[in-house]
Design a protein around this motif. Sequence first.
Motif, short mmCIF file in Angstrom:
data_model
loop_
_atom_site.label_atom_id
_atom_site.label_comp_id
_atom_site.label_asym_id
_atom_site.label_seq_id
_atom_site.Cartn_x
_atom_site.Cartn_y
_atom_site.Cartn_z
N GLN A 85 34.20 42.27 48.26
CA GLN A 85 32.87 42.20 47.65
C GLN A 85 32.59 43.47 46.83
O GLN A 85 32.05 43.40 45.72
CB GLN A 85 31.80 42.03 48.71
CG GLN A 85 30.38 42.00 48.15
CD GLN A 85 29.31 42.06 49.23
OE1 GLN A 85 29.58 41.83 50.40
NE2 GLN A 85 28.09 42.38 48.84
N ALA A 86 32.93 44.63 47.40
CA ALA A 86 32.64 45.89 46.73
C ALA A 86 33.42 46.01 45.42
O ALA A 86 32.88 46.45 44.40
CB ALA A 86 32.98 47.06 47.65
N LEU A 87 34.69 45.61 45.43
CA LEU A 87 35.49 45.68 44.20
C LEU A 87 34.98 44.69 43.15
O LEU A 87 34.98 44.99 41.96
CB LEU A 87 36.95 45.40 44.52
CG LEU A 87 37.73 46.55 45.17
CD1 LEU A 87 39.09 46.09 45.66
CD2 LEU A 87 37.88 47.71 44.19
N ALA A 88 34.54 43.52 43.61
CA ALA A 88 33.99 42.54 42.66
C ALA A 88 32.73 43.07 42.00
O ALA A 88 32.45 42.79 40.83
CB ALA A 88 33.71 41.23 43.39
N SER A 89 31.94 43.85 42.75
CA SER A 89 30.68 44.39 42.21
C SER A 89 30.92 45.61 41.32
O SER A 89 30.28 45.75 40.27
CB SER A 89 29.74 44.78 43.35
OG SER A 89 29.39 43.65 44.13
N SER A 90 31.84 46.48 41.75
CA SER A 90 32.06 47.74 41.03
C SER A 90 33.09 47.59 39.91
O SER A 90 33.03 48.29 38.90
CB SER A 90 32.51 48.83 42.00
OG SER A 90 33.76 48.50 42.59
N GLY A 91 34.07 46.70 40.11
CA GLY A 91 35.10 46.47 39.10
C GLY A 91 36.24 47.46 39.10
O GLY A 91 37.22 47.29 38.37
N ASP A 92 36.15 48.49 39.93
CA ASP A 92 37.17 49.53 39.91
C ASP A 92 37.15 50.27 41.23
O ASP A 92 36.08 50.60 41.76
CB ASP A 92 36.89 50.50 38.75
CG ASP A 92 37.89 51.63 38.69
OD1 ASP A 92 37.63 52.70 39.30
OD2 ASP A 92 38.95 51.44 38.06
N GLU A 93 38.33 50.57 41.79
CA GLU A 93 38.39 51.23 43.09
C GLU A 93 37.79 52.63 43.05
O GLU A 93 37.13 53.06 44.01
CB GLU A 93 39.84 51.29 43.58
CG GLU A 93 39.96 51.81 45.00
CD GLU A 93 41.37 51.68 45.54
OE1 GLU A 93 41.64 52.29 46.60
OE2 GLU A 93 42.20 50.99 44.91
N HIS A 94 37.99 53.35 41.96
CA HIS A 94 37.42 54.69 41.85
C HIS A 94 35.89 54.63 41.85
O HIS A 94 35.23 55.41 42.54
CB HIS A 94 37.91 55.36 40.56
CG HIS A 94 37.30 56.71 40.32
ND1 HIS A 94 37.67 57.83 41.03
CD2 HIS A 94 36.32 57.11 39.46
CE1 HIS A 94 36.96 58.87 40.62
NE2 HIS A 94 36.13 58.46 39.68
N VAL A 95 35.35 53.68 41.11
CA VAL A 95 33.90 53.50 41.09
C VAL A 95 33.40 53.07 42.47
O VAL A 95 32.35 53.54 42.93
CB VAL A 95 33.50 52.45 40.02
CG1 VAL A 95 32.00 52.17 40.08
CG2 VAL A 95 33.88 52.94 38.63
N GLY A 106 24.87 45.45 48.42
CA GLY A 106 25.61 44.52 47.57
C GLY A 106 26.67 45.20 46.74
O GLY A 106 27.80 44.72 46.62
N PHE A 107 26.35 46.35 46.18
CA PHE A 107 27.30 47.09 45.36
C PHE A 107 28.45 47.67 46.18
O PHE A 107 29.57 47.77 45.70
CB PHE A 107 26.59 48.23 44.61
CG PHE A 107 25.78 47.77 43.44
CD1 PHE A 107 26.39 47.13 42.37
CD2 PHE A 107 24.42 47.97 43.41
CE1 PHE A 107 25.64 46.68 41.28
CE2 PHE A 107 23.66 47.54 42.32
CZ PHE A 107 24.28 46.90 41.25
N CYS A 108 28.16 48.05 47.42
CA CYS A 108 29.13 48.77 48.23
C CYS A 108 29.86 47.90 49.25
O CYS A 108 30.76 48.38 49.95
CB CYS A 108 28.45 49.94 48.96
SG CYS A 108 27.77 51.17 47.83
N GLY A 109 29.48 46.64 49.38
CA GLY A 109 30.16 45.76 50.30
C GLY A 109 29.93 46.08 51.76
O GLY A 109 30.83 45.91 52.59
N THR A 110 28.74 46.55 52.09
CA THR A 110 28.42 46.82 53.49
C THR A 110 27.76 45.56 54.07
O THR A 110 26.54 45.46 54.18
CB THR A 110 27.49 48.04 53.62
OG1 THR A 110 26.37 47.88 52.73
CG2 THR A 110 28.23 49.32 53.24
#
Length: 243
Positions: free
Chosen positions: A146-156, A197-201
Amino acid sequence: MPPSIENRRQTLASDTTPRVLVADDDPSSLLFLTEALRGLGLDATGCTDGPSAIELAQQQPFELLVLDCRMPGGGAEQVLTALRSSGYDKLAVATSAELDEPTRQRLFDCGFNDLLLKPCQQSDLRRIAALVDPALGGEDLLDDTQALASSGDEHVMRALRGLMRDELLQLDREWEELAQDSVRLRERLHRLLASCGFCGTASLATQTLLLQQHLMRGQTVASGPVAGFRSTLLATIDALRPG
């Protein structure tokens, strides 16, 4: 020295199995619900009518009530209304084979935290069990997909989770003050839900929603919803620890 996050998380977790009262006049439903909830790790006690449910709830320390909408002597709505009028602030779930929208709204307005449509699935019961112990809900503290889908990048994603941890630490420090001001707390929870939602918690998002719903119904910061939220908050802080 103040107690560590881990020590306070352990303190918030109950040393005893969470207790739930199941009230249902149908023998099959009562047997299924009590045994299924026991299988998920709860200490379930059953009864078959409204007056018995009120008496047991007043006499014993249940963390959760699961009340059928139609029972001799008063169904779920009548039972909870009687209890809430005397200051009862524990979690409550209404069960029924029929839940149209007007009924759902009336039950939520009455003070129920969730509704359970019968016949129910195991996933429904895990959701109910998670009201009193988030660990029983089967949700992950961190959902990387979920977090990667929201942020689009592992660094972000890592950067956002670092900011999230700072936000949670600040919330933990200010908790006692916020708990005295339901308006400020509701605003803070609204912002927190977006961060989840952004962080996948995932687990914290669920507990935040439950506490939001509780406060939006005009109820106080009660022990049941708060215990689940606080425990998950501290566990999520630990999970977001760098390294």
